[in-house]
Design a protein around this motif. Structure first.
Motif, PDB file in Angstrom:
ATOM      1  N   GLY A  98      -4.010  53.233  35.646  1.00 51.53           N
ATOM      2  CA  GLY A  98      -3.959  53.686  34.262  1.00 51.53           C
ATOM      3  C   GLY A  98      -3.780  52.555  33.271  1.00 51.53           C
ATOM      4  O   GLY A  98      -4.360  52.555  32.194  1.00 51.53           O
ATOM      5  N   GLN A  99      -2.989  51.526  33.679  1.00 50.29           N
ATOM      6  CA  GLN A  99      -2.716  50.441  32.742  1.00 50.29           C
ATOM      7  C   GLN A  99      -3.948  49.594  32.475  1.00 50.29           C
ATOM      8  O   GLN A  99      -4.046  48.915  31.453  1.00 50.29           O
ATOM      9  CB  GLN A  99      -1.553  49.570  33.257  1.00 50.29           C
ATOM     10  CG  GLN A  99      -1.920  48.601  34.380  1.00 50.29           C
ATOM     11  CD  GLN A  99      -1.976  49.276  35.747  1.00 50.29           C
ATOM     12  OE1 GLN A  99      -1.830  50.484  35.841  1.00 50.29           O
ATOM     13  NE2 GLN A  99      -2.194  48.493  36.781  1.00 50.29           N
ATOM     14  N   LYS A 100      -4.925  49.599  33.379  1.00 50.19           N
ATOM     15  CA  LYS A 100      -6.109  48.763  33.201  1.00 50.19           C
ATOM     16  C   LYS A 100      -7.067  49.322  32.155  1.00 50.19           C
ATOM     17  O   LYS A 100      -7.959  48.625  31.702  1.00 50.19           O
ATOM     18  CB  LYS A 100      -6.843  48.611  34.539  1.00 50.19           C
ATOM     19  CG  LYS A 100      -6.054  47.805  35.566  1.00 50.19           C
ATOM     20  CD  LYS A 100      -6.872  47.569  36.815  1.00 50.19           C
ATOM     21  CE  LYS A 100      -6.069  46.730  37.830  1.00 50.19           C
ATOM     22  NZ  LYS A 100      -6.833  46.492  39.068  1.00 50.19           N
TER      23      LYS A 100
ATOM     24  N   THR B 282      -5.891  48.761  26.082  1.00 50.20           N
ATOM     25  CA  THR B 282      -6.330  47.498  25.468  1.00 50.20           C
ATOM     26  C   THR B 282      -5.394  46.347  25.792  1.00 50.20           C
ATOM     27  O   THR B 282      -5.763  45.187  25.679  1.00 50.20           O
ATOM     28  CB  THR B 282      -6.390  47.675  23.931  1.00 50.20           C
ATOM     29  OG1 THR B 282      -5.107  48.136  23.469  1.00 50.20           O
ATOM     30  CG2 THR B 282      -7.461  48.690  23.545  1.00 50.20           C
ATOM     31  N   ASP B 283      -4.163  46.685  26.231  1.00 50.83           N
ATOM     32  CA  ASP B 283      -3.181  45.647  26.562  1.00 50.83           C
ATOM     33  C   ASP B 283      -2.600  45.944  27.946  1.00 50.83           C
ATOM     34  O   ASP B 283      -1.511  46.501  28.071  1.00 50.83           O
ATOM     35  CB  ASP B 283      -2.064  45.640  25.494  1.00 50.83           C
ATOM     36  CG  ASP B 283      -1.017  44.573  25.793  1.00 50.83           C
ATOM     37  OD1 ASP B 283      -1.354  43.597  26.500  1.00 50.83           O
ATOM     38  OD2 ASP B 283       0.128  44.727  25.340  1.00 50.83           O
ATOM     39  N   PRO B 284      -3.346  45.584  29.027  1.00 55.26           N
ATOM     40  CA  PRO B 284      -2.880  45.899  30.388  1.00 55.26           C
ATOM     41  C   PRO B 284      -1.535  45.243  30.689  1.00 55.26           C
ATOM     42  O   PRO B 284      -1.360  44.042  30.503  1.00 55.26           O
ATOM     43  CB  PRO B 284      -3.989  45.320  31.275  1.00 55.26           C
ATOM     44  CG  PRO B 284      -5.185  45.183  30.376  1.00 55.26           C
ATOM     45  CD  PRO B 284      -4.633  44.875  29.029  1.00 55.26           C
ATOM     46  N   HIS B 285      -0.579  46.053  31.141  1.00 51.79           N
ATOM     47  CA  HIS B 285       0.728  45.521  31.504  1.00 51.79           C
ATOM     48  C   HIS B 285       1.497  46.589  32.284  1.00 51.79           C
ATOM     49  O   HIS B 285       1.154  47.766  32.255  1.00 51.79           O
ATOM     50  CB  HIS B 285       1.527  45.122  30.253  1.00 51.79           C
ATOM     51  CG  HIS B 285       1.833  46.279  29.351  1.00 51.79           C
ATOM     52  ND1 HIS B 285       0.918  46.779  28.459  1.00 51.79           N
ATOM     53  CD2 HIS B 285       2.952  47.051  29.217  1.00 51.79           C
ATOM     54  CE1 HIS B 285       1.455  47.794  27.804  1.00 51.79           C
ATOM     55  NE2 HIS B 285       2.685  47.984  28.248  1.00 51.79           N
ATOM     56  N   LYS B 286       2.531  46.168  32.995  1.00 52.43           N
ATOM     57  CA  LYS B 286       3.390  47.115  33.710  1.00 52.43           C
ATOM     58  C   LYS B 286       4.313  47.803  32.711  1.00 52.43           C
ATOM     59  O   LYS B 286       4.745  47.196  31.732  1.00 52.43           O
ATOM     60  CB  LYS B 286       4.199  46.378  34.775  1.00 52.43           C
ATOM     61  CG  LYS B 286       3.366  45.900  35.969  1.00 52.43           C
ATOM     62  CD  LYS B 286       4.272  45.286  37.018  1.00 52.43           C
ATOM     63  CE  LYS B 286       3.491  44.882  38.257  1.00 52.43           C
ATOM     64  NZ  LYS B 286       2.975  46.066  38.995  1.00 52.43           N
TER      65      LYS B 286
ATOM     66  N   CYS C  35       2.033  60.649  26.753  1.00 49.89           N
ATOM     67  CA  CYS C  35       0.623  60.710  26.344  1.00 49.89           C
ATOM     68  C   CYS C  35       0.273  62.144  25.958  1.00 49.89           C
ATOM     69  O   CYS C  35       0.530  63.081  26.718  1.00 49.89           O
ATOM     70  CB  CYS C  35      -0.290  60.246  27.478  1.00 49.89           C
ATOM     71  SG  CYS C  35      -2.055  60.348  27.075  1.00 49.89           S
ATOM     72  N   ARG C  36      -0.302  62.314  24.787  1.00 46.35           N
ATOM     73  CA  ARG C  36      -0.774  63.638  24.374  1.00 46.35           C
ATOM     74  C   ARG C  36      -2.198  63.796  24.896  1.00 46.35           C
ATOM     75  O   ARG C  36      -3.137  63.195  24.376  1.00 46.35           O
ATOM     76  CB  ARG C  36      -0.729  63.777  22.850  1.00 46.35           C
ATOM     77  CG  ARG C  36      -0.900  65.205  22.367  1.00 46.35           C
ATOM     78  CD  ARG C  36      -0.853  65.272  20.852  1.00 46.35           C
ATOM     79  NE  ARG C  36       0.448  64.913  20.327  1.00 46.35           N
ATOM     80  CZ  ARG C  36       1.481  65.737  20.239  1.00 46.35           C
ATOM     81  NH1 ARG C  36       1.367  66.979  20.673  1.00 46.35           N
ATOM     82  NH2 ARG C  36       2.623  65.349  19.731  1.00 46.35           N
ATOM     83  N   ILE C  37      -2.367  64.605  25.956  1.00 41.78           N
ATOM     84  CA  ILE C  37      -3.667  64.743  26.614  1.00 41.78           C
ATOM     85  C   ILE C  37      -4.573  65.703  25.853  1.00 41.78           C
ATOM     86  O   ILE C  37      -5.691  65.377  25.464  1.00 41.78           O
ATOM     87  CB  ILE C  37      -3.491  65.241  28.067  1.00 41.78           C
ATOM     88  CG1 ILE C  37      -2.619  64.261  28.854  1.00 41.78           C
ATOM     89  CG2 ILE C  37      -4.851  65.397  28.743  1.00 41.78           C
ATOM     90  CD1 ILE C  37      -2.246  64.764  30.241  1.00 41.78           C
TER      91      ILE C  37
ATOM     92  N   ALA D 291      -2.341  55.872  25.302  1.00 40.42           N
ATOM     93  CA  ALA D 291      -3.589  56.408  24.751  1.00 40.42           C
ATOM     94  C   ALA D 291      -4.437  57.053  25.844  1.00 40.42           C
ATOM     95  O   ALA D 291      -5.396  57.773  25.546  1.00 40.42           O
ATOM     96  CB  ALA D 291      -4.382  55.301  24.069  1.00 40.42           C
ATOM     97  N   TYR D 292      -4.094  56.775  27.113  1.00 38.20           N
ATOM     98  CA  TYR D 292      -4.882  57.301  28.231  1.00 38.20           C
ATOM     99  C   TYR D 292      -3.945  57.730  29.344  1.00 38.20           C
ATOM    100  O   TYR D 292      -2.959  57.046  29.637  1.00 38.20           O
ATOM    101  CB  TYR D 292      -5.848  56.226  28.744  1.00 38.20           C
ATOM    102  CG  TYR D 292      -6.508  56.565  30.065  1.00 38.20           C
ATOM    103  CD1 TYR D 292      -7.583  57.444  30.123  1.00 38.20           C
ATOM    104  CD2 TYR D 292      -6.051  55.998  31.247  1.00 38.20           C
ATOM    105  CE1 TYR D 292      -8.184  57.763  31.336  1.00 38.20           C
ATOM    106  CE2 TYR D 292      -6.652  56.313  32.469  1.00 38.20           C
ATOM    107  CZ  TYR D 292      -7.718  57.194  32.501  1.00 38.20           C
ATOM    108  OH  TYR D 292      -8.301  57.495  33.703  1.00 38.20           O
ATOM    109  N   PHE D 293      -4.253  58.877  29.956  1.00 39.36           N
ATOM    110  CA  PHE D 293      -3.476  59.364  31.088  1.00 39.36           C
ATOM    111  C   PHE D 293      -4.414  59.487  32.279  1.00 39.36           C
ATOM    112  O   PHE D 293      -5.464  60.145  32.181  1.00 39.36           O
ATOM    113  CB  PHE D 293      -2.844  60.727  30.761  1.00 39.36           C
ATOM    114  CG  PHE D 293      -1.682  61.081  31.643  1.00 39.36           C
ATOM    115  CD1 PHE D 293      -0.469  60.420  31.508  1.00 39.36           C
ATOM    116  CD2 PHE D 293      -1.789  62.068  32.612  1.00 39.36           C
ATOM    117  CE1 PHE D 293       0.622  60.738  32.309  1.00 39.36           C
ATOM    118  CE2 PHE D 293      -0.715  62.392  33.426  1.00 39.36           C
ATOM    119  CZ  PHE D 293       0.500  61.722  33.273  1.00 39.36           C
TER     120      PHE D 293
END
Length: 681
Positions: free
Chosen positions: A410-412, A415-419, A430-432, A460-462
């Motif tokens: 999911g983190q990938k 826009t800012d990949p991180h743990k 996250c509002r799906i 922003a993404y689930f």
């Protein structure tokens, strides 16, 4: 008097008033034919069995009931119009020596003739067009054509005949009551009754504004689709009542306000126009309001059903990113454990190989979905709430752990990949899916099971695929670890008992050739079922192709019903316009002569009355457009329940529907205007 005498007079009256009776006969025949088609479709078991018609019988029967109600209203309207036009004729019979009971006998024969012709024509029309309707249903549902559509059953013929014969009989008794209550002088006056300037009925005016305002308010402020489902019919009833009230007295109020404006009123063009409209609106308010409401019905039914059917592929693709979803649970006494994703994948791969399918990708996820009420920054189970709740408070929460979030990458996608690096009292939110178009700010903290969790990050993404409709809000929450997730699981287990949610290990499978997978869908599902050898395992299999079939069946039924009911409403609108033009023609014949006698040129008289007619006849079209525009937000919510979220498509279909309807409406006006001018001259 002999029976033959009454029959001869009745036949002569119908022949002499053919301009009035032919449209009435055709109208009843058309309504009966449409009723017969829907009623027969509902009872034809061959269709429901061949198409798997889970929706066909219910919605066709509902459509038949709606047409029956509309027929009742329309037949009474036409009947009232005919009586008004012929009162002077019946009065003349009375003066010449016929008693009212003799007039009633003539009227009975006229009703018998028209009813018999209408019923026969209607049944013939229904039988002839039933095959075409059946073929259209099969085409819309993308089903194989069922042989032997020439379906004829005694019950499907008898019931429509009895219903419409009863409507005609009711109309006859209504006419008899009217004749017996009137005096000969009143009968002779006929159309000359009621020529006083109308007064403003303040109670009706206030009620009209309140009803329409309340209806519009409901349409504009309803946020939840579930709430929209409950309030839509209340809003519709308010707008219907308010429309009649405002046409009856609101137009009079506006025209009298213009009349009080001396600078505007004492103008050669405006004076005659406003005075004429005052009397026209008094006579025709109810009919014009009916036209406006029927037009609104046409616009809403056609635009919504066409939008649903046109957006089938978009709807399915949006809700099914993969073609197959599967999860399974093992029940061992009171203990329920999910089947691991790798075992599910193995079963699907074996079934795919047997059917010559290539799997493109497999996604797996372990999650927990719980239903809450979101209130004041707190997620409450329904057992924590005393009393009722609002539909917009319903919220489905999908929980996953941070480890699952990272496994699903999911983190990938951000826009800012991180743990995330969550602590046990922190969550990512996250509002799906949101059913509200006015989503408020997400809180900085959420209280779940009396424990406050800080929202560390807004996602922003689930990564969990959601393939359900947007009936309630759905949010995704990432928790720190399995311990936190288990704590949430145990809490909802305690709250909901046997109705509690279970962990779901679900896989989503995408095939290289989607059409090939759909073609062998039945065999594939059978092989997957055979892969579960243990009897203590229950599995859930959700496929894109089955859902598309079900959606097509529902949307196709809606579209057919929308087309047929839209046609009936359009037909009724045309009929009312036609009769209004005839009524206006007889009333304006004297006005033409008066205006010419006071010095107005014939061309100027025609222009003045023509402008009044255009304003009067196009007012319903404008009203229908306004009603449809205000209904747009609540219609979107209802379409969300039916899984259509493509707002642009609905807007486009609404605009095209209105444009086409406006063209038809304008054409009908100009065609019926010829009848009007023939009567006037």
């Amino acid at each position: 008097m002999k029976t033959g005498f009454y029959l001869k007079i009745a036949a002569g009256n119908i022949k002499n008033n053919a301009r009035l009776y032919i449209p009435r006969i055709l109208a009843e025949a058309g309504l009966l034919g449409c009723f017969y088609i829907l009623f027969t479709l509902a009872l034809d078991q061959r269709l429901s069995e061949a198409l798997g018609g889970a929706y066909l019988e219910f919605f066709m029967m509902m459509g038949a009931v709606l047409i029956g109600l509309l027929s009742f209203i329309l037949i009474l309207y036409i009947n009232r119009f005919l009586m008004k036009q012929r009162k002077s004729e019946y009065g003349l019979y009375n003066v010449l020596g016929m008693e009212k009971r003799h007039i009633s006998r003539v009227l009975f024969r006229e009703s018998l003739y028209t009813s018999l012709i209408s019923v026969v024509l209607g049944i013939v029309f229904g039988i002839l067009f039933y095959k075409l309707s059946s073929l259209l249903i099969c085409r819309l549902l993308q089903a194989d054509i069922v042989a032997g559509f020439y379906y004829l059953d005694f019950i499907t013929v008898l019931i429509p005949v009895l219903i419409f014969a009863a409507l005609d009989l009711f109309a006859f008794f209504f006419n008899c009551i009217g004749i017996y209550r009137l005096k000969p002088v009143e009968l002779l006056k006929g159309r000359q009754v009621g020529e006083k300037e109308p007064k403003i009925k303040w109670v009706l005016l206030i009620l009209g504004v309140v009803c329409v305002g309340a209806g519009y308010y409901i349409c504009l402020t309803t946020q939840s689709p579930l709430e929209a489902l409950m309030l839509f019919f209340a809003a519709a009833l308010l707008i219907i009542a308010g429309t009649y009230f405002l046409f009856i007295t609101g137009t009079t109020f506006v025209l009298k306000c213009l009349k009080k404006n001396k600078k505007y009123y004492y103008n050669k063009k405006n004076m005659s126009a406003i005075s004429g409209l005052l009397f026209r609106m008094k006579h025709n308010a109810v009919g014009l309001a009916s036209i406006a409401l029927l037009a609104t019905g046409v616009l809403i039914m056609i635009s919504t059903t066409v939008s649903l059917y046109s957006g089938v592929d978009d709807t399915i693709n949006e809700h099914y990113p993969s073609q197959l979803y599967m999860s399974a649970l093992r029940e061992n006494g009171d203990e329920i454990t999910p089947i691991p994703s790798d075992q599910l994948e193995e079963i699907v791969r074996e079934a795919a190989d047997k059917n010559g399918l290539t799997i493109e990708s497999v996604t797996s996820e372990q999650s927990l979905t719980v239903s809450y009420l979101l209130r004041d920054g707190k997620l409450l189970t329904k057992t924590e709430v005393s009393g009722g709740y609002k539909p917009e408070e319903l919220t489905n929460v999908i929980y996953i752990t941070e480890e699952t979030y990272e496994l699903l990458e999911g983190q990938k996608v951000t826009t800012d990949p991180h743990k995330l690096g969550l602590k046990e009292d922190e969550i990512a939110f996250c509002r799906i899916l949101s059913t509200s178009y006015q989503v408020g700010e997400t809180p900085t903290a959420l209280t779940i099971n009396a424990k406050e969790y800080q929202i560390k990050e807004q996602l922003a993404y689930f990564p969990v695929e959601v393939n359900t409709g947007t009936i309630v809000d759905t949010v995704g929450i990432v928790v720190a670890n399995d311990a936190v997730l288990n704590e949430l699981y145990q809490a909802q287990k305690k709250a909901y008992g046997e109705f509690a949610s279970e962990y779901a290990d679900r896989i989503g499978v995408s095939f290289s050739d989607e059409s090939a997978a759909a073609a062998v869908g039945t065999e594939l599902e059978h092989d997957i079922s055979a892969g579960f050898k243990d009897t203590d395992i229950t599995y859930d299999l959700d496929t894109k192709w089955n859902s598309k079939k079900n959606v097509l069946e529902m949307y196709g039924t809606f579209l057919f019903l929308g087309i047929l009911l839209g046609f009936v409403c359009l037909f009724s609108t045309v009929l009312i316009i036609y009769y209004k033009q005839i009524s206006e023609g007889y009333e304006d014949r004297g006005r033409f002569q008066i205006m010419e006698k006071i010095g107005m040129e014939p061309g100027e008289v025609k222009k003045t009355i023509g402008s009044q007619l255009r304003l009067q006849m196009f007012l319903p079209l404008i009203t229908a457009a306004i009603h449809t525009a205000f209904a747009f937000p609540i219609l979107l919510k209802l379409l969300n329940i039916l899984m259509l979220s493509n707002t642009g498509l609905f807007v486009l279909c609404s605009i095209i529907t209105f444009a086409l309807f406006a063209i038809v409406y304008t054409s009908v006006y100009f065609l019926t205007s010829k009848t009007y001018y023939k009567i006037v001259h």
